[in-house]
Design a protein around this motif. Structure first.
Motif, short mmCIF file in Angstrom:
data_model
loop_
_atom_site.label_atom_id
_atom_site.label_comp_id
_atom_site.label_asym_id
_atom_site.label_seq_id
_atom_site.Cartn_x
_atom_site.Cartn_y
_atom_site.Cartn_z
N THR A 10 21.17 -25.78 -20.60
CA THR A 10 22.50 -26.35 -20.35
C THR A 10 22.46 -27.32 -19.16
O THR A 10 23.03 -28.41 -19.24
CB THR A 10 23.52 -25.23 -20.10
N ILE A 11 21.80 -26.91 -18.09
CA ILE A 11 21.67 -27.77 -16.91
C ILE A 11 20.99 -29.09 -17.28
O ILE A 11 21.40 -30.16 -16.82
CB ILE A 11 20.91 -27.04 -15.79
N PHE A 12 19.95 -29.00 -18.11
CA PHE A 12 19.21 -30.20 -18.52
C PHE A 12 19.85 -30.92 -19.70
O PHE A 12 19.30 -31.89 -20.20
CB PHE A 12 17.76 -29.84 -18.83
N ASP A 13 21.00 -30.42 -20.15
CA ASP A 13 21.76 -31.02 -21.25
C ASP A 13 20.91 -31.18 -22.51
O ASP A 13 20.86 -32.25 -23.11
CB ASP A 13 22.35 -32.37 -20.81
N LEU A 14 20.25 -30.08 -22.91
CA LEU A 14 19.44 -30.09 -24.12
C LEU A 14 20.02 -29.12 -25.14
O LEU A 14 20.48 -28.04 -24.79
CB LEU A 14 18.00 -29.62 -23.80
N ILE A 42 1.76 -16.96 -22.95
CA ILE A 42 1.67 -17.57 -21.63
C ILE A 42 1.68 -19.10 -21.73
O ILE A 42 2.26 -19.78 -20.89
CB ILE A 42 0.43 -17.05 -20.85
N MET A 43 1.08 -19.64 -22.78
CA MET A 43 1.07 -21.10 -22.95
C MET A 43 2.48 -21.63 -23.23
O MET A 43 2.86 -22.65 -22.68
CB MET A 43 0.12 -21.51 -24.09
N LEU A 44 3.25 -20.93 -24.06
CA LEU A 44 4.62 -21.37 -24.32
C LEU A 44 5.47 -21.22 -23.06
O LEU A 44 6.27 -22.10 -22.75
CB LEU A 44 5.22 -20.59 -25.49
N ALA A 45 5.27 -20.14 -22.33
CA ALA A 45 6.02 -19.95 -21.07
C ALA A 45 5.71 -21.10 -20.11
O ALA A 45 6.61 -21.62 -19.44
CB ALA A 45 5.67 -18.61 -20.44
N TYR A 46 4.45 -21.51 -20.04
CA TYR A 46 4.05 -22.62 -19.17
C TYR A 46 4.74 -23.92 -19.62
O TYR A 46 5.27 -24.66 -18.79
CB TYR A 46 2.53 -22.79 -19.20
N LYS A 47 4.75 -24.18 -20.92
CA LYS A 47 5.40 -25.39 -21.45
C LYS A 47 6.90 -25.39 -21.14
O LYS A 47 7.47 -26.42 -20.79
CB LYS A 47 5.20 -25.50 -22.97
N ILE A 48 7.53 -24.23 -21.28
CA ILE A 48 8.97 -24.12 -20.99
C ILE A 48 9.23 -24.44 -19.52
O ILE A 48 10.11 -25.24 -19.20
CB ILE A 48 9.50 -22.71 -21.35
N ALA A 49 8.43 -23.85 -18.65
CA ALA A 49 8.59 -24.11 -17.21
C ALA A 49 8.37 -25.59 -16.90
O ALA A 49 9.09 -26.18 -16.08
CB ALA A 49 7.62 -23.24 -16.42
N LYS A 50 7.41 -26.19 -17.55
CA LYS A 50 7.11 -27.61 -17.32
C LYS A 50 8.29 -28.49 -17.74
O LYS A 50 8.66 -29.43 -17.03
CB LYS A 50 5.84 -28.00 -18.08
N VAL A 51 8.91 -28.19 -18.88
CA VAL A 51 10.07 -28.96 -19.34
C VAL A 51 11.19 -28.88 -18.32
O VAL A 51 11.85 -29.87 -18.02
CB VAL A 51 10.56 -28.45 -20.73
N PHE A 52 11.37 -27.69 -17.74
CA PHE A 52 12.45 -27.49 -16.78
C PHE A 52 12.03 -27.76 -15.33
O PHE A 52 12.79 -27.49 -14.40
CB PHE A 52 13.03 -26.08 -16.91
N GLN A 53 10.82 -28.26 -15.17
CA GLN A 53 10.31 -28.67 -13.85
C GLN A 53 10.40 -27.55 -12.83
O GLN A 53 10.90 -27.74 -11.71
CB GLN A 53 11.05 -29.92 -13.36
N CYS A 54 9.97 -26.36 -13.24
CA CYS A 54 9.98 -25.22 -12.33
C CYS A 54 8.81 -24.31 -12.64
O CYS A 54 7.99 -24.60 -13.50
CB CYS A 54 11.31 -24.47 -12.43
N ARG A 55 8.73 -23.19 -11.92
CA ARG A 55 7.66 -22.23 -12.13
C ARG A 55 8.06 -21.25 -13.24
O ARG A 55 9.25 -21.03 -13.49
CB ARG A 55 7.40 -21.44 -10.86
#
Length: 67
Positions: A10-14, A42-55
């Motif tokens: 929601t914050i990233f308007d996606l 773990i790979m999907l969790a990493y991708k999710i964090a990367k999209v949201f620019q966080c850990r």
């Protein structure tokens, strides 16, 4: 395991579809993640964090941890 995917999306308007496309998964996967019915690899969790620019720890809240 709880997560903040819906809030961050929601914050990233996606939309679920847009996030799914970025992550190369189905919209149903995003829906299941948001409802806590599916824990990502773990790979999907990493991708999710990367999209949201966080850990990863900023997206996923493991049971027993304080929020």
């Amino acid at each position: 395991m709880q997560n903040r995917i819906r809030d961050l999306r929601t914050i990233f308007d996606l939309t679920q579809d847009e996030l799914a496309e970025k992550l190369e998964v189905s919209r149903q996967t995003i829906s299941s993640l948001e409802k806590g019915r599916y824990n990502p690899s773990i790979m999907l969790a990493y991708k999710i964090a990367k999209v949201f620019q966080c850990r990863i720890e900023d997206v996923f809240i493991f049971e027993g941890e304080e929020k």
